[in-house]
Write a protein that holds these residues in place. Structure first.
Motif, PDB file in Angstrom:
ATOM      1  N   MET A   1       8.813  16.379  -6.945  1.00 40.40           N
ATOM      2  CA  MET A   1       8.163  15.126  -6.574  1.00 40.40           C
ATOM      3  C   MET A   1       7.948  15.017  -5.067  1.00 40.40           C
ATOM      4  SD  MET A   1       9.639  12.299  -9.279  1.00 40.40           S
ATOM      5  CE  MET A   1       8.628  11.008  -8.579  1.00 40.40           C
ATOM      6  N   LYS A   2       8.784  15.686  -4.296  1.00 42.17           N
ATOM      7  CA  LYS A   2       8.611  15.669  -2.843  1.00 42.17           C
ATOM      8  C   LYS A   2       7.432  16.542  -2.408  1.00 42.17           C
ATOM      9  CE  LYS A   2      12.412  15.780  -0.282  1.00 42.17           C
ATOM     10  NZ  LYS A   2      13.794  16.136   0.150  1.00 42.17           N
ATOM     11  N   ALA A   3       6.858  17.296  -3.339  1.00 40.32           N
ATOM     12  CA  ALA A   3       5.652  18.063  -3.031  1.00 40.32           C
ATOM     13  C   ALA A   3       4.412  17.172  -3.059  1.00 40.32           C
ATOM     14  CB  ALA A   3       5.485  19.211  -4.024  1.00 40.32           C
ATOM     15  N   TYR A   4       4.544  15.965  -3.618  1.00 40.31           N
ATOM     16  CA  TYR A   4       3.459  14.987  -3.587  1.00 40.31           C
ATOM     17  C   TYR A   4       3.735  14.016  -2.431  1.00 40.31           C
ATOM     18  CZ  TYR A   4       0.076  11.520  -5.147  1.00 40.31           C
ATOM     19  OH  TYR A   4      -0.992  10.656  -5.197  1.00 40.31           O
ATOM     20  N   PRO A   5       2.714  13.543  -1.719  1.00 42.23           N
ATOM     21  CA  PRO A   5       2.955  12.716  -0.527  1.00 42.23           C
ATOM     22  C   PRO A   5       3.340  11.268  -0.829  1.00 42.23           C
ATOM     23  CG  PRO A   5       0.597  13.006  -0.850  1.00 42.23           C
ATOM     24  CD  PRO A   5       1.276  13.889  -1.868  1.00 42.23           C
ATOM     25  N   PHE A   6       4.488  11.074  -1.485  1.00 45.98           N
ATOM     26  CA  PHE A   6       5.002   9.721  -1.694  1.00 45.98           C
ATOM     27  C   PHE A   6       5.565   9.170  -0.383  1.00 45.98           C
ATOM     28  CE2 PHE A   6       5.632  11.366  -6.119  1.00 45.98           C
ATOM     29  CZ  PHE A   6       4.846  10.441  -6.765  1.00 45.98           C
ATOM     30  N   ASP A   7       5.598   7.844  -0.292  1.00 42.36           N
ATOM     31  CA  ASP A   7       6.291   7.194   0.820  1.00 42.36           C
ATOM     32  C   ASP A   7       7.772   7.011   0.487  1.00 42.36           C
ATOM     33  OD1 ASP A   7       4.075   6.600   2.719  1.00 42.36           O
ATOM     34  OD2 ASP A   7       3.294   5.476   1.011  1.00 42.36           O
ATOM     35  N   TYR A   8       8.061   6.737  -0.784  1.00 43.79           N
ATOM     36  CA  TYR A   8       9.438   6.586  -1.256  1.00 43.79           C
ATOM     37  C   TYR A   8       9.567   7.220  -2.637  1.00 43.79           C
ATOM     38  CZ  TYR A   8       9.942   2.850   2.263  1.00 43.79           C
ATOM     39  OH  TYR A   8       9.972   2.124   3.431  1.00 43.79           O
ATOM     40  N   ILE A   9      10.741   7.798  -2.896  1.00 39.66           N
ATOM     41  CA  ILE A   9      11.095   8.232  -4.244  1.00 39.66           C
ATOM     42  C   ILE A   9      12.409   7.538  -4.607  1.00 39.66           C
ATOM     43  CG2 ILE A   9      11.783  10.167  -5.722  1.00 39.66           C
ATOM     44  CD1 ILE A   9      10.037  11.962  -3.958  1.00 39.66           C
ATOM     45  N   PHE A  10      12.394   6.800  -5.699  1.00 38.61           N
ATOM     46  CA  PHE A  10      13.579   6.090  -6.158  1.00 38.61           C
ATOM     47  C   PHE A  10      14.142   6.774  -7.406  1.00 38.61           C
ATOM     48  CE2 PHE A  10      11.234   2.852  -3.833  1.00 38.61           C
ATOM     49  CZ  PHE A  10      12.235   2.208  -3.107  1.00 38.61           C
ATOM     50  N   VAL A  11      15.459   6.873  -7.467  1.00 36.26           N
ATOM     51  CA  VAL A  11      16.147   7.402  -8.641  1.00 36.26           C
ATOM     52  C   VAL A  11      17.096   6.329  -9.140  1.00 36.26           C
ATOM     53  CG1 VAL A  11      17.630   9.202  -9.578  1.00 36.26           C
ATOM     54  CG2 VAL A  11      16.033   9.749  -7.730  1.00 36.26           C
ATOM     55  N   GLU A  12      16.857   5.836 -10.358  1.00 29.87           N
ATOM     56  CA  GLU A  12      17.755   4.846 -10.946  1.00 29.87           C
ATOM     57  C   GLU A  12      18.645   5.532 -11.975  1.00 29.87           C
ATOM     58  OE1 GLU A  12      17.885   0.949 -13.850  1.00 29.87           O
ATOM     59  OE2 GLU A  12      15.948   1.651 -13.104  1.00 29.87           O
ATOM     60  N   THR A  13      19.949   5.373 -11.833  1.00 31.60           N
ATOM     61  CA  THR A  13      20.881   6.056 -12.727  1.00 31.60           C
ATOM     62  C   THR A  13      21.108   5.258 -14.006  1.00 31.60           C
ATOM     63  OG1 THR A  13      22.853   5.029 -11.748  1.00 31.60           O
ATOM     64  CG2 THR A  13      22.047   7.046 -10.721  1.00 31.60           C
ATOM     65  N   VAL A  14      21.798   5.896 -14.953  1.00 29.75           N
ATOM     66  CA  VAL A  14      22.036   5.297 -16.268  1.00 29.75           C
ATOM     67  C   VAL A  14      22.839   4.014 -16.172  1.00 29.75           C
ATOM     68  CG1 VAL A  14      23.202   5.641 -18.471  1.00 29.75           C
ATOM     69  CG2 VAL A  14      21.844   7.478 -17.478  1.00 29.75           C
ATOM     70  N   GLY A  15      23.877   4.026 -15.342  1.00 32.20           N
ATOM     71  CA  GLY A  15      24.783   2.885 -15.270  1.00 32.20           C
ATOM     72  C   GLY A  15      26.020   3.141 -16.095  1.00 32.20           C
TER      73      GLY A  15
ATOM     74  N   GLY B   1       0.783  -1.230   0.000  1.00 29.33           N
ATOM     75  CA  GLY B   1       0.000   0.000   0.000  1.00 29.33           C
ATOM     76  C   GLY B   1       0.813   1.276   0.000  1.00 29.33           C
ATOM     77  N   LYS B   2       2.084   1.192  -0.346  1.00 27.77           N
ATOM     78  CA  LYS B   2       2.951   2.374  -0.359  1.00 27.77           C
ATOM     79  C   LYS B   2       2.765   3.173  -1.635  1.00 27.77           C
ATOM     80  CE  LYS B   2       4.876   1.143   3.523  1.00 27.77           C
ATOM     81  NZ  LYS B   2       4.610   1.894   4.779  1.00 27.77           N
ATOM     82  N   ARG B   3       2.970   4.493  -1.528  1.00 24.31           N
ATOM     83  CA  ARG B   3       2.925   5.387  -2.689  1.00 24.31           C
ATOM     84  C   ARG B   3       4.348   5.614  -3.163  1.00 24.31           C
ATOM     85  NH1 ARG B   3      -0.407   9.689   0.717  1.00 24.31           N
ATOM     86  NH2 ARG B   3       1.194   8.879   2.112  1.00 24.31           N
ATOM     87  N   ILE B   4       4.609   5.286  -4.423  1.00 23.44           N
ATOM     88  CA  ILE B   4       5.977   5.246  -4.935  1.00 23.44           C
ATOM     89  C   ILE B   4       6.148   6.217  -6.095  1.00 23.44           C
ATOM     90  CG2 ILE B   4       7.826   3.773  -5.820  1.00 23.44           C
ATOM     91  CD1 ILE B   4       6.775   2.967  -3.060  1.00 23.44           C
ATOM     92  N   GLY B   5       7.240   6.981  -6.064  1.00 25.68           N
ATOM     93  CA  GLY B   5       7.648   7.807  -7.192  1.00 25.68           C
ATOM     94  C   GLY B   5       8.949   7.279  -7.769  1.00 25.68           C
ATOM     95  N   LEU B   6       8.994   7.089  -9.075  1.00 27.06           N
ATOM     96  CA  LEU B   6      10.197   6.584  -9.737  1.00 27.06           C
ATOM     97  C   LEU B   6      10.732   7.619 -10.714  1.00 27.06           C
ATOM     98  CD1 LEU B   6       9.252   2.903 -10.713  1.00 27.06           C
ATOM     99  CD2 LEU B   6      10.316   3.718  -8.613  1.00 27.06           C
TER     100      LEU B   6
END
Length: 305
Positions: A139-153, A79-84
């Motif tokens: 994105m932190k202005a929206y009530p996410f539980d987690y924000i994940f950032v995946e880099t290029v590699g 039930g978590k709210r996730i931003g990617l």
């Protein structure tokens, strides 16, 4: 806080409020990405939540996207709210994101608690985008539980994620070689947590032991090392538990260093905003053929532009 009224394709800032829907969030990010005046006004006044930013980084082929996909599945089930934020390589023609990582998330597209933003690296050497700080703040202005950032590699230069994320997860595989070689890649010094993915492969235990020994030698044996097989969702629950515990371990000095890095990058971008790159190009075209051309002497004459 801002209320953002959407009329046709335009976004207008009318009064102060938080961002409460994904459509407004997406269009606000576009404002900021495009360096508009309204986007800058928004950033100056934005009220944000204390959402943890978790960076997922590591060399190409480590299984970062597969790992993130499995982790997102478990978090959504809880039930978590996730931003990617998925930072993709840029197209060499239109400089947009190639959307390779986003394709791996197709099973989650209809989830109401998941927001995905693909961002082009646009030639940035640090595995991120030049607007990544602004995007994460919006994105932190929206009530996410987690924000994940995946880099290029992109290997060594990927250490830039340490200046953005509250928690940095470095994903490795047994084939990465022994821990000494991994340390040379520059990623070992920035990790808050290591994940040895594809740990069902040969030599996984040997790699795990080498990594543990090297962390002890470097007085970093407090850093957790987890084993996962992301393609089979093995070890994902343990990863979730470790991520929940990590923010409590971040000290005030680390937070200050993270903020200093972000502020420095913002100042750097603002000072370069008015720089005329075409003028530089034309001046260089004339100067490069002059006798005794000096790269540094040429560069320093542009300090006042």
């Amino acid at each position: 806080m801002f209320t953002i009224l959407v009329q046709s394709k335009n976004v207008f800032l009318e009064s102060i409020s938080t961002i409460t829907d994904f459509k407004t969030l997406a269009r606000t990010i576009t404002l900021v990405e495009n360096d508009t005046h309204k986007g800058a006004e928004l950033l100056r006044n934005l009220t944000i939540h204390n959402t943890p930013i978790i960076g997922i980084t590591g060399p190409p082929g480590a299984g970062k996207s597969t790992l993130l996909n499995a982790l997102v599945h478990d978090l959504l089930q809880a039930g978590k709210r996730i931003g990617l934020i998925l930072v993709d390589p840029s197209s060499p023609f239109h400089f947009g994101a190639l959307l390779g990582d986003r394709l791996r998330m197709t099973q989650h597209f209809m989830q109401p608690n998941l927001f995905i933003r693909s961002v082009a690296s646009r030639g940035s050497l640090g595995g991120l985008s030049d607007k990544i700080i602004e995007i994460t703040e919006v994105m932190k202005a929206y009530p996410f539980d987690y924000i994940f950032v995946e880099t290029v590699g992109v290997g060594q230069s990927e250490v830039e994620i340490a200046g953005l994320a509250d928690t940095t997860v470095v994903v490795l595989v047994p084939e990465a070689g022994d821990s000494v070689q991994a340390m040379k890649a520059g990623l070992m010094e920035i990790a808050d947590l290591f994940v040895v993915n594809k740990s069902d492969r040969p030599d996984a235990e040997l790699f795990y032991n080498h990594l543990s020994q090297q962390l002890e030698i470097n007085h970093r044996n407090h850093i957790p090392i987890l084993k996962t097989v992301a393609s089979e969702s093995l070890g994902i629950a343990e990863l979730h538990a470790a991520l929940q515990a990590l923010p409590k371990q971040i000290d005030n000095e680390r937070k200050l260093l993270l903020l200093s890095s972000k502020v420095y990058r913002i100042i750097q971008q603002n000072r370069m905003k008015s720089f005329d790159k075409s003028r530089l190009h034309h001046a260089l075209k004339e100067a490069v053929n002059l006798p005794h051309f000096s790269l540094f002497k040429f560069a320093f004459q542009f300090d006042d532009l």
